[in-house]
Design an enzyme around this catalytic site. Structure first.
Site, mmCIF file in Angstrom:
data_model
loop_
_atom_site.group_PDB
_atom_site.id
_atom_site.type_symbol
_atom_site.label_atom_id
_atom_site.label_comp_id
_atom_site.label_asym_id
_atom_site.label_seq_id
_atom_site.Cartn_x
_atom_site.Cartn_y
_atom_site.Cartn_z
ATOM 1 N N GLY A 1 40.097 29.996 32.791
ATOM 2 C CA GLY A 1 39.970 31.438 32.242
ATOM 3 C C GLY A 1 40.296 31.517 31.248
ATOM 4 N N ALA A 2 39.446 30.737 30.105
ATOM 5 C CA ALA A 2 39.734 30.703 28.758
ATOM 6 C C ALA A 2 38.902 31.821 27.953
ATOM 7 C CB ALA A 2 39.626 29.468 28.096
ATOM 8 N N ASN A 3 37.802 32.357 28.779
ATOM 9 C CA ASN A 3 37.125 33.376 28.064
ATOM 10 C C ASN A 3 37.504 34.857 27.736
ATOM 11 O OD1 ASN A 3 36.199 33.019 31.000
ATOM 12 N ND2 ASN A 3 35.908 35.152 30.441
ATOM 13 N N GLY B 1 41.062 37.641 27.467
ATOM 14 C CA GLY B 1 42.564 37.762 27.465
ATOM 15 C C GLY B 1 43.626 36.551 27.220
ATOM 16 N N ILE B 2 44.453 36.595 28.057
ATOM 17 C CA ILE B 2 45.660 35.421 27.653
ATOM 18 C C ILE B 2 45.076 34.176 27.611
ATOM 19 C CG2 ILE B 2 47.941 34.553 28.520
ATOM 20 C CD1 ILE B 2 48.066 37.752 27.963
ATOM 21 N N GLY B 3 44.278 33.978 28.366
ATOM 22 C CA GLY B 3 43.468 32.361 28.338
ATOM 23 C C GLY B 3 42.663 32.172 26.753
ATOM 24 N N SER C 1 53.815 36.024 36.536
ATOM 25 C CA SER C 1 53.688 37.551 36.293
ATOM 26 C C SER C 1 55.197 38.133 36.443
ATOM 27 C CB SER C 1 52.574 38.239 36.938
ATOM 28 O OG SER C 1 52.883 39.487 36.986
ATOM 29 N N TYR D 1 48.485 40.075 45.420
ATOM 30 C CA TYR D 1 48.745 39.361 43.864
ATOM 31 C C TYR D 1 49.916 39.143 43.927
ATOM 32 C CZ TYR D 1 48.886 39.646 38.918
ATOM 33 O OH TYR D 1 48.833 39.264 37.697
HETATM 34 N N1 LIG Z 1 47.441 41.068 31.443
HETATM 35 C C1 LIG Z 1 48.875 41.055 31.715
HETATM 36 O O1 LIG Z 1 49.592 42.178 31.447
HETATM 37 C C2 LIG Z 1 49.178 40.019 32.635
HETATM 38 C C3 LIG Z 1 50.795 40.110 33.183
HETATM 39 C C4 LIG Z 1 51.174 39.373 34.116
HETATM 40 C C5 LIG Z 1 50.229 38.105 34.381
HETATM 41 N N2 LIG Z 1 49.035 37.951 33.871
HETATM 42 C C6 LIG Z 1 48.307 36.767 34.215
HETATM 43 O O2 LIG Z 1 47.621 36.134 33.249
HETATM 44 C C7 LIG Z 1 46.515 35.549 33.321
HETATM 45 C C8 LIG Z 1 45.569 35.777 32.667
HETATM 46 O O3 LIG Z 1 44.945 37.036 32.842
HETATM 47 P P1 LIG Z 1 44.363 37.869 31.767
HETATM 48 O O4 LIG Z 1 45.567 39.358 31.799
HETATM 49 O O5 LIG Z 1 44.288 37.539 30.512
HETATM 50 O O6 LIG Z 1 43.164 38.605 32.480
HETATM 51 P P2 LIG Z 1 41.620 38.640 32.113
HETATM 52 O O7 LIG Z 1 41.243 39.245 30.770
HETATM 53 O O8 LIG Z 1 40.833 39.259 33.258
HETATM 54 O O9 LIG Z 1 41.348 37.055 32.070
HETATM 55 C C9 LIG Z 1 41.620 36.236 33.590
HETATM 56 C C10 LIG Z 1 40.303 35.118 32.991
HETATM 57 O O10 LIG Z 1 40.473 34.368 34.355
HETATM 58 C C11 LIG Z 1 39.240 34.156 34.731
HETATM 59 N N3 LIG Z 1 38.967 34.180 36.341
HETATM 60 C C12 LIG Z 1 39.060 34.857 37.105
HETATM 61 N N4 LIG Z 1 38.622 34.313 38.281
HETATM 62 C C13 LIG Z 1 38.196 32.986 37.981
HETATM 63 C C14 LIG Z 1 37.633 32.155 38.916
HETATM 64 N N5 LIG Z 1 37.630 32.323 40.172
HETATM 65 N N6 LIG Z 1 37.535 30.861 38.210
HETATM 66 C C15 LIG Z 1 37.647 30.618 36.928
HETATM 67 N N7 LIG Z 1 38.163 31.706 36.156
HETATM 68 C C16 LIG Z 1 38.559 32.781 36.703
HETATM 69 C C17 LIG Z 1 38.400 35.263 34.060
HETATM 70 O O11 LIG Z 1 37.144 35.203 34.148
HETATM 71 P P3 LIG Z 1 35.848 36.170 34.055
HETATM 72 O O12 LIG Z 1 35.844 36.736 32.751
HETATM 73 O O13 LIG Z 1 34.785 35.271 34.469
HETATM 74 O O14 LIG Z 1 36.461 37.134 34.944
HETATM 75 C C18 LIG Z 1 39.160 35.348 32.793
HETATM 76 O O15 LIG Z 1 38.589 34.540 31.869
HETATM 77 C C19 LIG Z 1 46.492 35.695 34.882
HETATM 78 O O16 LIG Z 1 46.938 34.727 35.787
HETATM 79 C C20 LIG Z 1 47.246 37.010 35.266
HETATM 80 O O17 LIG Z 1 47.858 36.923 36.574
HETATM 81 C C21 LIG Z 1 48.581 38.936 33.100
#
Ligand SMILES: NC(=O)c1ccc[n+]([C@@H]2O[C@H](COP(=O)([O-])OP(=O)(O)OC[C@H]3O[C@@H](n4cnc5c(N)ncnc54)[C@H](OP(=O)(O)O)[C@@H]3O)[C@@H](O)[C@H]2O)c1
Length: 305
Positions: free
Chosen positions: A21-23, A25-27, A150, A175
């Site tokens: 999920g590197a494209n 947010g956090i990734g 999380s 979740y």
């Molecule tokens: N943001 C927060 O406040 C927060 C808080 C606690 C934990 N987290 C955790 O942080 C991690 C990253 O999330 P984020 O906040 O950065 O959200 P995000 O911006 O939505 O990024 C999520 C990433 O995961 C990818 N993804 C989703 N489903 C996938 C699949 N089936 N196969 C491969 N890639 C997939 C997405 O790809 P697409 O672009 O193709 O959808 C996107 O690259 C998650 O594990 C989340 O639970 C985030």
């Protein structure tokens, strides 16, 4: 670790990292930070166009960055297997595995493997991926697996009698369960790695509350409000980068932001509840995960049992 940031880290040339999920947010911010430190980054993404945009953004900022894209829909065990095969054909070792991809509070959906989608994406795919990449991780002394959990792990325990929510689906609980599973997994992985005398480290991390696309399933009216209170994703990625790179990491730790309620701030070691550290729960989850994913590894290694 006061106000730790990536600039305190020396160059990491020669290291290879896989970030799921590197494209976005956090990734994305984690991949960018690693690339800045000369780590070769493999963007493991389901959407190749988004991955290509992320790659060009990274290379625009760091023209010497080594960035590759490998397709991975982590909710599919078939794709996890194909990814591991492809990676194994191209690399002899892996230094950093960042189990990051995730979805939050999505509508009920069953994956091609018959799993509830949040559990499959956030946890089960990463469990299988870690097992398949383990030989390459253990081939690199001091390698690390950072699994993104999380604060929402507190929303649910593991529903062993209904892991796939077939008896009733709550987006929030599903979740919470998936993120709790990630945390329990990270702790248990460290116990099993230590017992097997591998020096690969397993770390759990969480980004507090950060501005990303994770809110895509939230009501449209709420999304702009949330953005007002959340820290930038660059800051949210710091606990993950800390877990991956800080020399003080010992494994089996949980890293999150050091501010109020762990919602924002700089990386610090944080605690979690007793249930997340319960060995019996961890062993039961590990065994269930092996059976569900058909990925058996570090089995029958139970430290101190
Ligand atoms: N943001 C927060 O406040 C927060 C808080 C606690 C934990 N987290 C955790 O942080 C991690 C990253 O999330 P984020 O906040 O950065 O959200 P995000 O911006 O939505 O990024 C999520 C990433 O995961 C990818 N993804 C989703 N489903 C996938 C699949 N089936 N196969 C491969 N890639 C997939 C997405 O790809 P697409 O672009 O193709 O959808 C996107 O690259 C998650 O594990 C989340 O639970 C985030």
């Amino acid at each position: 670790m006061n106000n730790w940031n990536i600039d305190q880290v020396p160059a990491q040339s020669g290291k290879v990292a896989v970030i799921t999920g590197a494209n976005s947010g956090i990734g994305y911010e984690t991949a960018l930070g690693l690339a800045k430190k000369d780590v070769e980054v493999i963007l493991a993404c389901r959407n190749l166009q988004k991955a290509a945009e992320a790659k060009s953004n990274i290379v625009n900022q760091y023209p010497k960055a080594q960035v590759k894209i490998l397709k991975l829909d982590v909710s599919s065990l078939r794709e996890v297997g194909e990814f591991a095969n492809q990676f194994g054909r191209q690399y002899e070792k892996l230094d950093l595995l960042i189990n990051n991809a995730g979805i939050m509070m999505s509508p009920y959906k069953v994956t091609e493997d018959g799993f509830e989608n949040q559990l499959a994406t956030n946890y089960l795919g990463h469990f299988a991926l870690t097992g398949l990449l383990l030989p390459l991780l253990t081939a690199s002394p001091g390698s690390r697996v950072v699994t993104v959990s999380s604060l929402s792990y507190k929303w649910a325990d593991i529903q062993f009698d209904d892991l796939q929510a077939q008896k009733g689906y709550s987006r929030r609980k599903a979740y919470g369960q998936s993120k709790r599973a990630c945390l329990i997994f990270a702790y248990e992985l460290q116990r099993r790695l230590s017992a097997a005398r591998y020096n690969t480290l397993s770390v759990a991390a969480h980004p507090g509350l950060s501005q990303t696309n994770l809110d895509q399933y939230f009501p449209a009216l709420i999304r702009p409000l949330g953005k007002l209170f959340l820290q930038p994703a660059t800051q949210g990625a710091l606990p993950i980068l800390y877990g991956a790179l800080a020399t003080s990491i010992k494994g089996g730790e949980f890293i999150g932001p050091d501010g109020f309620q762990e919602l924002r701030g700089y990386p610090a070691r944080v605690n979690s509840d007793d249930y997340s550290k319960n060995r019996k729960v961890a062993q039961r989850l590990w065994q269930a995960s092996e059976e569900m994913t058909h990925s058996y590894y570090l089995s029958n290694i139970v430290e101190g049992a």
